[in-house]
Scaffold this active site. Sequence first.
Site, PDB file in Angstrom:
ATOM      1  CG  ASN A 155      -0.487  -0.155   2.477  1.00  0.00           C
ATOM      2  OD1 ASN A 155       0.804  -0.377   2.623  1.00  0.00           O
ATOM      3  ND2 ASN A 155      -1.537   0.217   3.482  1.00  0.00           N
ATOM      4  CD  GLU A 254       2.062  -0.390  10.373  1.00  0.00           C
ATOM      5  OE1 GLU A 254       0.947  -0.815  10.882  1.00  0.00           O
ATOM      6  OE2 GLU A 254       2.516   0.162   9.446  1.00  0.00           O
ATOM      7  CB  CYS A 288      -2.324   0.212   8.532  1.00  0.00           C
ATOM      8  SG  CYS A 288      -1.744  -0.946   7.781  1.00  0.00           S
ATOM      9  CD  GLU A 462       8.018   0.817  10.859  1.00  0.00           C
ATOM     10  OE1 GLU A 462       6.953   1.139  10.035  1.00  0.00           O
ATOM     11  OE2 GLU A 462       8.876  -0.264  10.310  1.00  0.00           O
TER      12      GLU A 462
HETATM   13  C1  SIN Z   1       0.173   2.343   6.571  1.00  0.00           C
HETATM   14  O1  SIN Z   1      -0.968   2.166   6.045  1.00  0.00           O
HETATM   15  O2  SIN Z   1       0.467   1.125   7.450  1.00  0.00           O
HETATM   16  C2  SIN Z   1       1.119   3.585   6.598  1.00  0.00           C
HETATM   17  C3  SIN Z   1       0.574   4.734   6.704  1.00  0.00           C
HETATM   18  C4  SIN Z   1       1.271   6.069   6.820  1.00  0.00           C
HETATM   19  O3  SIN Z   1       2.705   5.837   6.894  1.00  0.00           O
HETATM   20  O4  SIN Z   1       0.773   6.859   7.035  1.00  0.00           O
END
Ligand code: SIN
Length: 484
Positions: A155, A254, A288, A462
């Site tokens: 993604n 994650e 996510c 992270e």
């Molecule tokens: C993710 O969907 O895991 C990352 C989203 C983000 O870094 O903002």
Amino acid sequence: MQLSNSNLLQKNLFINDDWIEANDVFDVINPATQSLITQVSNGNETHTLLAIEAASTAFKSWSKQTALYRSNLLKKWFQLILDNADDLAVLLTTEQGKPLAEAKGEVVYGASFIEWFAEECKRMYGETIPTPAGNKRLMTIKQPIGVVAAITPWNFPIAMITRKIAPALASGCTVVLKPAEDTPLCALALAYLAKEAGLPNGVFNVITTTHAAAIGKVLTTHTLIKKVSFTGSTEVRKILMEQSSATLKKLSLELGGNAPCIIFDDANLEVAVKGAIASKYRNAGQTCVCANRILVQKNIYPAFIAAYIQAVQTLQVGNGLKNDTQIGPLINKEAVEKVQHLLADAIQKGASITLGGNIHDAGALFFEPTIITNCNNEMLLSKEEIFGPVSSIFVFDTEADAIEIANNTEYGLAAYFFSNNVHRIYRVAEQLEYGMIGINEGIISHAEAPFGGIKQSGFGKEGSKYGIEEYVTTKYLCLGIHNE
Ligand code: SIN
């Protein structure tokens, strides 16, 4: 696909600074057109072993370099990524689908992790500890953990790589990366630019593959791998964790989220609508941290829903390479089927489709921006990540109700709420069981901020000053002072 720098389109494995062709290849498909972009080498266990050995050899010298040396190389890589940002964005949109403007944003966001950790590694300070014994001096030093395996999702095919690789390399670790099979091209383009920047042999290796389980097994069981950093699903997490346990690897995980987005009656409605849409519809709902459940306080529900429908129905769906597109395709057929399944379940349990709800005319993988109302906790979409452009709307009465509904999930990645009451802001932020909270804001991710969840959303941070800690060990030194 038209790239001004055609070298960015690499098709082979990157091992020990060489492009290695495998006997087997796999197709990379453009989700917008469902046509073949190209074929890339399909790495196997033998390639993975070669990459691990290369990374292990490289670790011996890379870990001994000064932070300044590593920082300068990383900054070259950062600059090359920015110099090639337009091409990288086209590559990203073509293999992943997100609109070009979002892809360009991701390239810059992804590069920012490299710049940030190129600076942070110069501040990997140890400590001097006040001694409890006059003839001893106590101190700590930080040392890189060793060879790191990074397993990344489709993604964010650039940013999820740099968010792991940058702190690993900056701290002196070396890396074997297995990118998602849907999006291998961005990973290979990053490797090409890393080579151009002058990263030494074996420091960064990329295994593109469809054999995720077999390669995952090698990476999680090999004794030379000291750390596994994984972004992906909870189901895969269980397997990787079990496999990593025999050799006791350090892990960062994650995983999924189930973000609530709470609209309180004292919110600025315009800010709330804008923020909820930014969080929900980014990357067609495939993040996510996307708002998975929108909880609206009863007394402002009519005003909120009217403004929300009006704004969502203006979102332009189409091929991400078209200028006005705001919502691209979903990644594959399974993703569309999952959205349809969650909608059917919700409707059967009493929800109503207020907007959209169907596959979009743009093509089989495009889904209409959708709003589904009358949602409740019995529905699957209250428990599972929707990962599509669907807003599920829940109504609540009191602040306590909102917190109870919001926390009623096994996940704990991101949560959002909108309120202009400073007392409520502290009360709610402290009670939400999530690793990250957006307050009057729908986009919260930055290289400077700690990204990560609690509960079933994983552990480890992270980005930020904490991100580099995941790749180092703190070694304690005790020096005896003698009268000689
Ligand atoms: C993710 O969907 O895991 C990352 C989203 C983000 O870094 O903002």
